[in-house]
Every structure is written in C-alpha cells, then in structure tokens.
Design a protein around this motif. Structure first.
Motif, PDB file in Angstrom:
ATOM      1  N   ARG A   1       0.756  -0.873   0.146  1.00 32.62           N
ATOM      2  CA  ARG A   1       0.220   0.138  -0.182  1.00 32.62           C
ATOM      3  C   ARG A   1       0.957   1.203   0.445  1.00 32.62           C
ATOM      4  O   ARG A   1       0.947   2.669  -0.821  1.00 32.62           O
ATOM      5  CB  ARG A   1      -0.922  -0.389   0.897  1.00 32.62           C
ATOM      6  CG  ARG A   1      -1.711  -0.927   1.771  1.00 32.62           C
ATOM      7  CD  ARG A   1      -2.724  -0.947   2.236  1.00 32.62           C
ATOM      8  NE  ARG A   1      -3.611   0.221   3.573  1.00 32.62           N
ATOM      9  CZ  ARG A   1      -4.124  -0.399   3.851  1.00 32.62           C
ATOM     10  NH1 ARG A   1      -5.279  -0.796   3.266  1.00 32.62           N
ATOM     11  NH2 ARG A   1      -5.075   1.195   4.283  1.00 32.62           N
ATOM     12  N   LEU A   2       1.963   1.346   0.830  1.00 28.47           N
ATOM     13  CA  LEU A   2       3.178   2.287   1.026  1.00 28.47           C
ATOM     14  C   LEU A   2       3.290   2.174  -0.393  1.00 28.47           C
ATOM     15  O   LEU A   2       3.916   3.709  -1.110  1.00 28.47           O
ATOM     16  CB  LEU A   2       3.552   2.129   1.902  1.00 28.47           C
ATOM     17  CG  LEU A   2       4.760   3.300   1.670  1.00 28.47           C
ATOM     18  CD1 LEU A   2       3.889   4.443   2.366  1.00 28.47           C
ATOM     19  CD2 LEU A   2       5.326   3.136   3.254  1.00 28.47           C
ATOM     20  N   GLY A   3       3.588   1.936  -1.029  1.00 27.71           N
ATOM     21  CA  GLY A   3       4.680   1.665  -2.546  1.00 27.71           C
ATOM     22  C   GLY A   3       3.591   1.663  -3.281  1.00 27.71           C
ATOM     23  O   GLY A   3       4.361   3.017  -4.048  1.00 27.71           O
ATOM     24  N   PHE A   4       2.225   1.620  -3.688  1.00 22.47           N
ATOM     25  CA  PHE A   4       1.553   1.851  -4.545  1.00 22.47           C
ATOM     26  C   PHE A   4       1.471   3.440  -4.252  1.00 22.47           C
ATOM     27  O   PHE A   4       1.783   4.230  -5.265  1.00 22.47           O
ATOM     28  CB  PHE A   4      -0.136   1.783  -4.319  1.00 22.47           C
ATOM     29  CG  PHE A   4      -0.648   1.636  -5.144  1.00 22.47           C
ATOM     30  CD1 PHE A   4      -0.745   1.412  -6.867  1.00 22.47           C
ATOM     31  CD2 PHE A   4      -1.991   3.169  -4.750  1.00 22.47           C
ATOM     32  CE1 PHE A   4      -1.364   2.003  -7.224  1.00 22.47           C
ATOM     33  CE2 PHE A   4      -2.654   3.706  -6.432  1.00 22.47           C
ATOM     34  CZ  PHE A   4      -2.766   2.703  -7.071  1.00 22.47           C
ATOM     35  N   SER A   5       1.205   4.102  -3.406  1.00 22.58           N
ATOM     36  CA  SER A   5       0.787   5.392  -2.684  1.00 22.58           C
ATOM     37  C   SER A   5       2.355   6.525  -3.178  1.00 22.58           C
ATOM     38  O   SER A   5       1.499   7.350  -3.631  1.00 22.58           O
ATOM     39  CB  SER A   5       0.914   5.545  -1.153  1.00 22.58           C
ATOM     40  OG  SER A   5      -0.010   5.019  -0.943  1.00 22.58           O
ATOM     41  N   VAL A   6       3.255   6.010  -2.701  1.00 20.66           N
ATOM     42  CA  VAL A   6       4.353   7.210  -2.973  1.00 20.66           C
ATOM     43  C   VAL A   6       4.545   6.741  -4.827  1.00 20.66           C
ATOM     44  O   VAL A   6       4.835   7.882  -5.094  1.00 20.66           O
ATOM     45  CB  VAL A   6       5.512   5.951  -2.716  1.00 20.66           C
ATOM     46  CG1 VAL A   6       6.897   6.193  -3.412  1.00 20.66           C
ATOM     47  CG2 VAL A   6       5.860   5.980  -1.320  1.00 20.66           C
ATOM     48  N   ALA A   7       4.804   6.696  -5.751  1.00 20.63           N
ATOM     49  CA  ALA A   7       4.694   5.984  -6.618  1.00 20.63           C
ATOM     50  C   ALA A   7       3.004   6.515  -7.140  1.00 20.63           C
ATOM     51  O   ALA A   7       3.254   6.948  -7.897  1.00 20.63           O
ATOM     52  CB  ALA A   7       4.352   4.496  -7.400  1.00 20.63           C
TER      53      ALA A   7
ATOM     54  N   VAL B   1      -0.945   3.252 -17.805  1.00 19.49           N
ATOM     55  CA  VAL B   1      -0.896   2.527 -16.528  1.00 19.49           C
ATOM     56  C   VAL B   1      -0.882   0.966 -16.802  1.00 19.49           C
ATOM     57  O   VAL B   1      -1.342  -0.006 -17.851  1.00 19.49           O
ATOM     58  CB  VAL B   1      -2.259   2.496 -15.589  1.00 19.49           C
ATOM     59  CG1 VAL B   1      -2.862   0.751 -14.649  1.00 19.49           C
ATOM     60  CG2 VAL B   1      -2.295   4.063 -14.678  1.00 19.49           C
ATOM     61  N   VAL B   2       0.242   0.030 -16.447  1.00 24.06           N
ATOM     62  CA  VAL B   2       0.150  -1.063 -16.451  1.00 24.06           C
ATOM     63  C   VAL B   2       0.339  -1.731 -15.657  1.00 24.06           C
ATOM     64  O   VAL B   2       0.392  -2.195 -14.492  1.00 24.06           O
ATOM     65  CB  VAL B   2       2.398  -1.647 -17.436  1.00 24.06           C
ATOM     66  CG1 VAL B   2       2.055  -2.825 -17.469  1.00 24.06           C
ATOM     67  CG2 VAL B   2       2.406  -0.290 -18.400  1.00 24.06           C
TER      68      VAL B   2
ATOM     69  N   ARG C   1       3.493  10.479  -9.675  1.00 23.55           N
ATOM     70  CA  ARG C   1       2.996  11.292 -10.873  1.00 23.55           C
ATOM     71  C   ARG C   1       3.852  11.029 -12.056  1.00 23.55           C
ATOM     72  O   ARG C   1       4.159  11.905 -13.059  1.00 23.55           O
ATOM     73  CB  ARG C   1       2.852  12.775 -10.582  1.00 23.55           C
ATOM     74  CG  ARG C   1       2.149  13.418  -9.704  1.00 23.55           C
ATOM     75  CD  ARG C   1       0.466  14.482  -9.884  1.00 23.55           C
ATOM     76  NE  ARG C   1       0.767  14.763 -10.706  1.00 23.55           N
ATOM     77  CZ  ARG C   1      -0.517  14.601 -11.471  1.00 23.55           C
ATOM     78  NH1 ARG C   1      -1.829  14.118 -10.333  1.00 23.55           N
ATOM     79  NH2 ARG C   1      -1.392  14.589 -12.378  1.00 23.55           N
ATOM     80  N   PRO C   2       4.218   9.355 -11.714  1.00 27.15           N
ATOM     81  CA  PRO C   2       4.731   9.047 -13.203  1.00 27.15           C
ATOM     82  C   PRO C   2       4.263   9.193 -14.168  1.00 27.15           C
ATOM     83  O   PRO C   2       2.494   9.257 -13.856  1.00 27.15           O
ATOM     84  CB  PRO C   2       5.681   8.653 -12.407  1.00 27.15           C
ATOM     85  CG  PRO C   2       4.047   7.047 -12.138  1.00 27.15           C
ATOM     86  CD  PRO C   2       4.318   8.352 -11.652  1.00 27.15           C
ATOM     87  N   ASP C   3       4.847   8.988 -15.618  1.00 24.15           N
ATOM     88  CA  ASP C   3       4.081   9.259 -16.919  1.00 24.15           C
ATOM     89  C   ASP C   3       3.644   7.623 -17.145  1.00 24.15           C
ATOM     90  O   ASP C   3       2.869   7.852 -17.831  1.00 24.15           O
ATOM     91  CB  ASP C   3       5.352   9.389 -18.012  1.00 24.15           C
ATOM     92  CG  ASP C   3       5.580  10.905 -18.134  1.00 24.15           C
ATOM     93  OD1 ASP C   3       4.593  11.571 -17.267  1.00 24.15           O
ATOM     94  OD2 ASP C   3       6.755  11.134 -18.331  1.00 24.15           O
ATOM     95  N   ILE C   4       4.578   6.639 -16.798  1.00 24.66           N
ATOM     96  CA  ILE C   4       4.063   5.036 -16.770  1.00 24.66           C
ATOM     97  C   ILE C   4       3.912   5.231 -15.207  1.00 24.66           C
ATOM     98  O   ILE C   4       5.042   4.741 -14.384  1.00 24.66           O
ATOM     99  CB  ILE C   4       4.700   4.367 -17.836  1.00 24.66           C
ATOM    100  CG1 ILE C   4       5.246   5.255 -19.149  1.00 24.66           C
ATOM    101  CG2 ILE C   4       4.430   2.817 -17.713  1.00 24.66           C
ATOM    102  CD1 ILE C   4       6.032   4.375 -20.386  1.00 24.66           C
TER     103      ILE C   4
ATOM    104  N   GLU D   1      -7.865   7.743 -13.176  1.00 16.27           N
ATOM    105  CA  GLU D   1      -7.420   8.993 -13.041  1.00 16.27           C
ATOM    106  C   GLU D   1      -6.396   9.775 -13.833  1.00 16.27           C
ATOM    107  O   GLU D   1      -6.038  10.162 -14.630  1.00 16.27           O
ATOM    108  CB  GLU D   1      -7.252   9.790 -12.035  1.00 16.27           C
ATOM    109  CG  GLU D   1      -6.880  11.035 -11.402  1.00 16.27           C
ATOM    110  CD  GLU D   1      -5.917  11.777  -9.903  1.00 16.27           C
ATOM    111  OE1 GLU D   1      -4.937  12.037  -9.350  1.00 16.27           O
ATOM    112  OE2 GLU D   1      -6.992  11.708  -9.031  1.00 16.27           O
ATOM    113  N   PHE D   2      -5.221   8.471 -14.479  1.00 14.48           N
ATOM    114  CA  PHE D   2      -3.936   8.542 -14.971  1.00 14.48           C
ATOM    115  C   PHE D   2      -4.400   8.262 -15.714  1.00 14.48           C
ATOM    116  O   PHE D   2      -3.876   8.620 -16.796  1.00 14.48           O
ATOM    117  CB  PHE D   2      -3.406   7.298 -13.982  1.00 14.48           C
ATOM    118  CG  PHE D   2      -1.646   7.717 -13.223  1.00 14.48           C
ATOM    119  CD1 PHE D   2      -0.856   7.332 -13.621  1.00 14.48           C
ATOM    120  CD2 PHE D   2      -2.458   7.486 -11.924  1.00 14.48           C
ATOM    121  CE1 PHE D   2       0.369   8.177 -12.762  1.00 14.48           C
ATOM    122  CE2 PHE D   2      -2.240   8.182 -10.803  1.00 14.48           C
ATOM    123  CZ  PHE D   2      -0.064   7.842 -11.241  1.00 14.48           C
TER     124      PHE D   2
END
Length: 167
Positions: free
Chosen positions: A28-34, A73-74, A38-41, A65-66
């Motif tokens: 959850r933390l990893g997804f939140s940080v990513a 999103v992959v 605001r990456p392009d992918i 939203e992305f």
C-alpha cells in the motif's frame, strides 16, 4: 507526504520502521508513493490483491485518474474484473510466452476459456484428492461454512460471524 500517508492509510504506523510493516502495508505504501510521484507510466503488479476494499477502491480511482490524464498504467493481474475495468488492451502471458494480445474482452475471454478447459481436463482425468499436498496424516473429507445460526451459509457478509465445520 501527508497525501501518501492518507492514501495508504498508515497513520498509526507512520513512525514505525518499514521493516516491521506487513507485506500488505508495504505494498500500500509503495503504491501510494508511486501514485503521488505522478510518473508518466505506472506499473502495478497485483497491488490490489493485498489491500482491503477501501484501499482497492482508492487505488482503482487513482489508476483511472492516471488514464484520464493521458498517462499510462500497466496492470499485472489475475483479477479479470480489474483487467476489464481498467484496460483497453491486454496481453496474456503464460510462462513468459504471449498467448494472446489485443482488445481486453477478447484476451480475457481466451484466458477464461483456457482456464476452464484446463480445469475440466484435470477434473475428468483424475480424482482431485490426488492433487492434495502434505503427508496425508490428516485429510479433510468435508468442510461446511455455517452462518451465525449454524445453517449452511449461502452468502457471507464481511464482519458477520461464521463457523467452519470440518470432518
């Protein structure tokens, strides 16, 4: 920082060392940080499998939203509902080989057909007890899930008490 902590819903644990986090909290933390960098992918590998329903909903909303923002999103997942809901194109991989690619509905249908065919072949070819692991010292021959009144449960609601009767 506050947005990441809010999204991951780790307020009580934010001052704890990450090495003490469960695998679900870590994901959850990893997804939140990513997501908040605001990456392009955004590459998402089964993160929805570890979260509770509220986190899954927030993560799906964030991925949508992305997509609305024109970013990529992959999604790597075995959850065909999420694949259908989030993806316009899909690739089905089996042991590193492409089995199908194209429109999501066509790829998902091919995947589901193959799984159903494989399951039927296994069921027809041998007794399911042969697929069990372990030493065989203990074997469950019956398992019943019962509701709080002791009746066979047809439908379970999250948070509702249940009983499991096994032989």
């Amino acid at each position: 920082f506050d947005d990441i902590v809010d999204f991951a819903d780790i307020h009580k644990f934010v001052d704890s060392p990450v090495k003490w986090y469960s695998s679900g909290m870590y994901a959850r933390l990893g997804f939140s940080v990513a997501a908040f960098s605001r990456p392009d992918i955004l590459l998402v590998d089964e993160v929805l499998a570890v979260g509770d329903s509220a986190f899954q909903r927030r993560a799906i909303d964030k991925m949508q939203e992305f997509l609305r923002d024109g970013r990529t999103v992959v999604l790597v997942s075995h959850d065909m509902g999420n694949v259908r809901g989030l993806c316009g194109q899909a690739i089905w991989l089996d042991r590193g080989q492409i089995e199908a690619q194209g429109g999501t509905e066509e790829v998902v249908a091919a995947y589901v057909d193959a799984i159903n065919t494989e399951s039927a072949a296994v069921s027809d070819s041998r007794d399911r007890t042969e697929m069990r692991g372990g030493s065989g010292e203990v074997r469950f021959t019956e398992v019943h899930v019962l509701d709080s009144r002791g009746r066979t449960a047809e439908l379970l609601t999250s948070g509702e008490p249940l009983k499991v009767r096994a032989r």
